[in-house]
Scaffold this motif. Structure first.
Motif, PDB file in Angstrom:
ATOM      1  N   HIS A 106       0.831  -1.202   0.000  1.00 13.87           N
ATOM      2  CA  HIS A 106       0.000   0.000   0.000  1.00 13.87           C
ATOM      3  C   HIS A 106       0.870   1.258   0.000  1.00 13.87           C
ATOM      4  CE1 HIS A 106      -3.486   2.456   0.608  1.00 13.87           C
ATOM      5  NE2 HIS A 106      -2.874   3.055   1.622  1.00 13.87           N
ATOM      6  N   ALA A 107       1.832   1.301   0.931  1.00 11.47           N
ATOM      7  CA  ALA A 107       2.697   2.491   1.018  1.00 11.47           C
ATOM      8  C   ALA A 107       3.531   2.640  -0.256  1.00 11.47           C
ATOM      9  CB  ALA A 107       3.608   2.397   2.239  1.00 11.47           C
ATOM     10  N   ALA A 108       3.926   1.526  -0.845  1.00 12.29           N
ATOM     11  CA  ALA A 108       4.716   1.619  -2.086  1.00 12.29           C
ATOM     12  C   ALA A 108       3.874   2.242  -3.192  1.00 12.29           C
ATOM     13  CB  ALA A 108       5.209   0.236  -2.503  1.00 12.29           C
ATOM     14  N   HIS A 109       2.617   1.830  -3.268  1.00  9.49           N
ATOM     15  CA  HIS A 109       1.763   2.426  -4.300  1.00  9.49           C
ATOM     16  C   HIS A 109       1.616   3.925  -4.058  1.00  9.49           C
ATOM     17  CE1 HIS A 109      -0.362  -1.601  -5.468  1.00  9.49           C
ATOM     18  NE2 HIS A 109       0.942  -1.633  -5.607  1.00  9.49           N
ATOM     19  N   GLU A 110       1.331   4.285  -2.814  1.00 10.02           N
ATOM     20  CA  GLU A 110       1.101   5.703  -2.509  1.00 10.02           C
ATOM     21  C   GLU A 110       2.358   6.544  -2.728  1.00 10.02           C
ATOM     22  OE1 GLU A 110      -1.733   7.184  -2.112  1.00 10.02           O
ATOM     23  OE2 GLU A 110      -2.548   5.170  -2.470  1.00 10.02           O
ATOM     24  N   ASN A 111       3.505   6.009  -2.306  1.00 15.30           N
ATOM     25  CA  ASN A 111       4.730   6.819  -2.327  1.00 15.30           C
ATOM     26  C   ASN A 111       5.522   6.723  -3.617  1.00 15.30           C
ATOM     27  OD1 ASN A 111       5.009   8.018   0.459  1.00 15.30           O
ATOM     28  ND2 ASN A 111       4.570   5.878   0.928  1.00 15.30           N
ATOM     29  N   LEU A 112       5.432   5.587  -4.256  1.00 12.90           N
ATOM     30  CA  LEU A 112       6.292   5.384  -5.430  1.00 12.90           C
ATOM     31  C   LEU A 112       5.497   5.184  -6.709  1.00 12.90           C
ATOM     32  CD1 LEU A 112       8.630   2.682  -3.825  1.00 12.90           C
ATOM     33  CD2 LEU A 112       8.916   5.157  -3.784  1.00 12.90           C
ATOM     34  N   GLY A 113       4.201   5.063  -6.570  1.00 15.92           N
ATOM     35  CA  GLY A 113       3.393   4.636  -7.722  1.00 15.92           C
ATOM     36  C   GLY A 113       2.821   5.778  -8.549  1.00 15.92           C
ATOM     37  N   ARG A 114       3.283   7.015  -8.301  1.00 13.89           N
ATOM     38  CA  ARG A 114       2.648   8.137  -8.987  1.00 13.89           C
ATOM     39  C   ARG A 114       3.596   8.923  -9.886  1.00 13.89           C
ATOM     40  NH1 ARG A 114      -2.358   8.385  -6.752  1.00 13.89           N
ATOM     41  NH2 ARG A 114      -2.524   7.394  -4.703  1.00 13.89           N
ATOM     42  N   GLU A 115       4.619   8.233 -10.380  1.00 14.39           N
ATOM     43  CA  GLU A 115       5.531   8.885 -11.324  1.00 14.39           C
ATOM     44  C   GLU A 115       4.926   8.825 -12.724  1.00 14.39           C
ATOM     45  OE1 GLU A 115       8.352  10.311 -10.114  1.00 14.39           O
ATOM     46  OE2 GLU A 115       7.660   9.650  -8.153  1.00 14.39           O
ATOM     47  N   GLY A 129       6.750 -14.489  -5.573  1.00 13.94           N
ATOM     48  CA  GLY A 129       6.490 -13.323  -4.723  1.00 13.94           C
ATOM     49  C   GLY A 129       6.718 -12.030  -5.478  1.00 13.94           C
ATOM     50  N   ASN A 130       7.879 -11.900  -6.116  1.00 12.58           N
ATOM     51  CA  ASN A 130       8.119 -10.629  -6.812  1.00 12.58           C
ATOM     52  C   ASN A 130       7.230 -10.497  -8.042  1.00 12.58           C
ATOM     53  OD1 ASN A 130       9.563 -11.658  -9.050  1.00 12.58           O
ATOM     54  ND2 ASN A 130      11.563 -11.267  -8.130  1.00 12.58           N
ATOM     55  N   THR A 131       6.819 -11.622  -8.616  1.00 13.35           N
ATOM     56  CA  THR A 131       5.905 -11.558  -9.762  1.00 13.35           C
ATOM     57  C   THR A 131       4.602 -10.879  -9.343  1.00 13.35           C
ATOM     58  OG1 THR A 131       6.879 -13.569 -10.665  1.00 13.35           O
ATOM     59  CG2 THR A 131       4.692 -12.973 -11.473  1.00 13.35           C
ATOM     60  N   LEU A 132       4.076 -11.284  -8.198  1.00 21.15           N
ATOM     61  CA  LEU A 132       2.802 -10.706  -7.746  1.00 21.15           C
ATOM     62  C   LEU A 132       2.953  -9.241  -7.356  1.00 21.15           C
ATOM     63  CD1 LEU A 132       1.436 -13.719  -5.683  1.00 21.15           C
ATOM     64  CD2 LEU A 132       0.742 -12.955  -7.965  1.00 21.15           C
ATOM     65  N   LEU A 133       4.051  -8.942  -6.636  1.00 20.83           N
ATOM     66  CA  LEU A 133       4.283  -7.546  -6.224  1.00 20.83           C
ATOM     67  C   LEU A 133       4.374  -6.620  -7.430  1.00 20.83           C
ATOM     68  CD1 LEU A 133       7.051  -7.663  -3.436  1.00 20.83           C
ATOM     69  CD2 LEU A 133       4.595  -7.319  -3.176  1.00 20.83           C
ATOM     70  N   LYS A 135       3.449  -7.185 -10.529  1.00 23.49           N
ATOM     71  CA  LYS A 135       2.205  -7.143 -11.307  1.00 23.49           C
ATOM     72  C   LYS A 135       1.259  -6.088 -10.729  1.00 23.49           C
ATOM     73  CE  LYS A 135      -2.012  -9.382 -11.643  1.00 23.49           C
ATOM     74  NZ  LYS A 135      -2.944 -10.247 -11.080  1.00 23.49           N
ATOM     75  N   ARG A 136       1.103  -6.103  -9.418  1.00 27.64           N
ATOM     76  CA  ARG A 136       0.182  -5.143  -8.782  1.00 27.64           C
ATOM     77  C   ARG A 136       0.716  -3.726  -8.894  1.00 27.64           C
ATOM     78  NH1 ARG A 136      -1.466  -7.313  -2.962  1.00 27.64           N
ATOM     79  NH2 ARG A 136      -2.674  -5.402  -2.991  1.00 27.64           N
ATOM     80  N   PHE A 137       2.026  -3.575  -8.688  1.00 25.09           N
ATOM     81  CA  PHE A 137       2.597  -2.230  -8.730  1.00 25.09           C
ATOM     82  C   PHE A 137       2.438  -1.619 -10.123  1.00 25.09           C
ATOM     83  CE2 PHE A 137       5.905   0.888  -9.364  1.00 25.09           C
ATOM     84  CZ  PHE A 137       5.732   1.695  -8.248  1.00 25.09           C
ATOM     85  N   LEU A 138       2.762  -2.394 -11.151  1.00 30.34           N
ATOM     86  CA  LEU A 138       2.666  -1.844 -12.512  1.00 30.34           C
ATOM     87  C   LEU A 138       1.222  -1.520 -12.856  1.00 30.34           C
ATOM     88  CD1 LEU A 138       5.163  -3.942 -14.676  1.00 30.34           C
ATOM     89  CD2 LEU A 138       5.427  -1.606 -13.820  1.00 30.34           C
ATOM     90  N   ALA A 139       0.317  -2.392 -12.450  1.00 32.26           N
ATOM     91  CA  ALA A 139      -1.094  -2.132 -12.748  1.00 32.26           C
ATOM     92  C   ALA A 139      -1.521  -0.820 -12.086  1.00 32.26           C
ATOM     93  CB  ALA A 139      -1.958  -3.299 -12.259  1.00 32.26           C
TER      94      ALA A 139
END
Ligand SMILES: Nc1ncnc2c1ncn2[C@@H]1O[C@H](COP(=O)(O)OP(=O)(O)OP(=O)(O)O)[C@@H](O)[C@H]1O
Ligand SMILES: [Mg+2]
Length: 340
Positions: A106-115, A129-133, A135-139
């Motif tokens: 959640h924090a990664a999306h909020e802090n890093l996901g808005r470039e 594990g990293n595949t799922l992380l 996948k969600r982050f890029l989406a």
């Protein structure tokens, strides 16, 4: 709560700190196409004259796939420099995964996901594990309007093969792949050409046998600056086992320049992978490095473990190490190499 990764750190590393599209000389039609496509991807887009006519759908990502030394990272870093986006980041895939892991999703999306632009080097889905992380982050990031450029030695559909039960994660892998238009760069390892170019331009090195990658060049090591870290092969490997790989970059920088002697065939995969990571960091950081010993560069990794998915890593490390050793032979001229 660990400190947030700083965006200021997410810029191209020293080796790619000033590369430009102008310095990229395609040696294959696929490279010429990649150059044009990557440049267009980051060029400012004119406002549509007829906004009600929908523009042809473009994928939000570009995936530069190819063997080592074909210039994938050069092109991606050049794109980062050329992009006029203010919110742009450049980082390795491993750094992205580590940041998401540290912050939590959640924090990664909020802090890093808005470039607006992500340049991600060495995309490699190596466990579920990293595949799922990722996948969600890029989406998430793409959902916010981000565009992504990435490089890899593995085609998107082949991600995970030989690493984990990729078949069981096909849906996830395909959903990551679907964001990207794939550019496959063909051609030979440019790192070997770099040598010929520079020999011609600078007329140096006539006495150095560039076609011979034996690591027996003590004369070259004599060029190392005073104060360079001196270590034996055994000392290096002992230190690499002690230090956490995420610290290799800082450790390398703290040394300034490195002379490592008595190189031998690396006996096992664990040590081989640590050494690969060390070389990857030294290459990106452009740390001057001399390596000498009674083994040829081509024989550094033992055939007993140099197979499958790991083989590529070994070959890539050899290619990078070759470029670094050639730079070391013309040190200090290379230390302040001109903008490419
Ligand atoms: N076509 C080219 N024109 C000019 N320089 C190039 C070209 N291709 C590669 N280079 C240079 O060769 C070196 C290797 O390129 P780069 O690191 O971009 O390759 P890569 O495809 O990312 O390799 P790897 O798979 O090892 O990551 C760099 O110094 C880069 O600037
Ligand atoms: Mg690269």
């Amino acid at each position: 709560m660990p400190p947030l990764p700083r965006h200021d750190d997410w810029i191209p590393p020293p080796r790619f700190g000033a590369v430009a599209f102008e310095g990229y000389r395609p040696t294959d039609p696929s490279q010429a196409e990649a150059l044009a496509r990557v440049a267009a991807f980051v060029a400012p887009r004119p406002r549509p004259r007829w906004p009600w006519r929908s523009a042809p759908a473009e994928r939000p990502g570009l995936y530069l796939d190819g063997g080592f030394g074909v210039g994938k990272t050069h092109l991606m870093a050049a794109a980062w420099h050329a992009s006029r986006e203010e919110r742009k980041v450049y980082l390795s895939f491993a750094e992205l995964v580590a940041a998401i892991g540290t912050l939590g999703v959640h924090a990664a999306h909020e802090n890093l996901g808005r470039e607006r632009l992500y340049c991600i080097d060495e995309f490699e889905l190596d466990d579920p594990g990293n595949t799922l992380l990722v996948k969600r982050f890029l989406a998430f990031a793409i959902g916010q309007g981000a565009r992504v450029i990435t490089t890899s030695n593995t085609a998107p559909g082949a991600q995970g093969e030989g690493r984990f039960d990729a078949a069981a994660f096909q849906r996830e892998i395909q959903s990551v792949a679907a964001h990207f238009a794939v550019l496959s760069l063909q051609g030979v390892d440019y790192r070997t050409q770099l040598v010929e170019d520079q020999v011609l331009e600078n007329e140096v090195l006539d006495d150095d046998a560039l076609d011979d990658d034996a690591l027996d060049d003590d004369a070259a090591a004599a060029r190392a600056p005073r104060g360079a870290v001196e270590a034996t092969w055994e000392e290096l490997h002992a230190a690499l086992a002690r230090i956490h790989p995420v610290r290799y970059g800082a450790w390398l920088r703290s040394g300034g320049a490195w002379v490592i002697r008595d190189a031998r065939v690396i006996p096992d995969q664990q040590r081989a992978l640590r050494f690969v990571h060390f070389i990857d960091k030294a290459y990106d950081q452009r740390v001057p490095l001399w390596l000498t010993g009674g083994v040829r560069l081509s024989a550094l990794f033992d055939p007993s473990y140099a197979h499958g998915a790991y083989r590529k890593k070994h070959d890539r490390a050899r290619s990078r190490l070759g470029e670094m050793l050639r730079e070391a032979r013309r040190y200090p001229a290379e230390a302040n190499a001109p903008t490419k």
